[in-house]
Design a protein around this motif. Structure first.
Motif, PDB file in Angstrom:
ATOM      1  N   THR A  90       0.845  -1.189   0.000  1.00 23.07           N
ATOM      2  CA  THR A  90       0.000   0.000   0.000  1.00 23.07           C
ATOM      3  C   THR A  90       0.886   1.246   0.000  1.00 23.07           C
ATOM      4  OG1 THR A  90      -0.091   0.142   2.405  1.00 23.07           O
ATOM      5  CG2 THR A  90      -1.756  -1.248   1.321  1.00 23.07           C
ATOM      6  N   GLN A  96      -1.268  -6.044   1.962  1.00 23.27           N
ATOM      7  CA  GLN A  96      -2.647  -6.523   2.003  1.00 23.27           C
ATOM      8  C   GLN A  96      -2.889  -7.426   0.800  1.00 23.27           C
ATOM      9  OE1 GLN A  96      -4.648  -2.698   1.933  1.00 23.27           O
ATOM     10  NE2 GLN A  96      -5.304  -3.033  -0.182  1.00 23.27           N
ATOM     11  N   ARG A  97      -3.929  -8.240   0.911  1.00 28.23           N
ATOM     12  CA  ARG A  97      -4.203  -9.220  -0.141  1.00 28.23           C
ATOM     13  C   ARG A  97      -4.899  -8.594  -1.355  1.00 28.23           C
ATOM     14  NH1 ARG A  97      -3.375 -14.598   1.195  1.00 28.23           N
ATOM     15  NH2 ARG A  97      -4.902 -15.207  -0.356  1.00 28.23           N
TER      16      ARG A  97
END
Length: 137
Positions: A90, A96-97
């Motif tokens: 990010t 994050q996935r």
């Protein structure tokens, strides 16, 4: 040239290694546990495992014949292969996935959300007209 020590004990009078282990049940149990762990790990991973028994014998001074034994059991077990995960960085340097640059569509769930939804317990409707199941022998 160093002289080789010759063991004066006749082979018929020597005790077996199994007798040595029988005299030390804790050591025998530790070896049995390690062997069982090795068999499990090797058959699950298809990889080699290794068991090492180290015995140190130290004679204690005098003519009493006392010796001090120090034993060490080490099992080298194969580790299962770890899977890889694809993640996205990010702008705030977190992982994050989901891709933070991709728009989300309302009503769609990620694979993780779908998996958790599939494993939720569901209750069957209570119907008073249905008889309970009976065991059949």
């Amino acid at each position: 040239m160093a002289q080789k020590l010759i063991n004066p004990t006749k082979k018929v009078d020597r005790k077996s290694f199994a007798d040595f282990l029988a005299a030390q049940p804790d050591l025998a149990d530790e070896l049995a546990d390690a062997l069982s762990d090795m068999v499990h790990a090797s058959t699950e991973t298809g990889k080699v495992s290794e068991l090492t028994l180290k015995v140190k014998l130290k004679p204690l001074g005098g003519t009493s014949g006392q010796v001090e034994l120090d034993t060490d059991v080490k099992a080298k077990l194969p580790q299962p292969a770890r899977g890889k995960t694809l993640m996205f960085a990010t702008p705030s340097n977190n992982l994050q996935r989901e891709n933070p640059k991709q728009q989300t569509l309302d009503g769609l769930r990620t694979a993780d959300q779908e998996a958790s939804a599939q494993t939720e317990l569901r209750q069957a409707p209570k119907d008073s007209n249905v008889e309970p199941l009976r065991a059949v022998h």
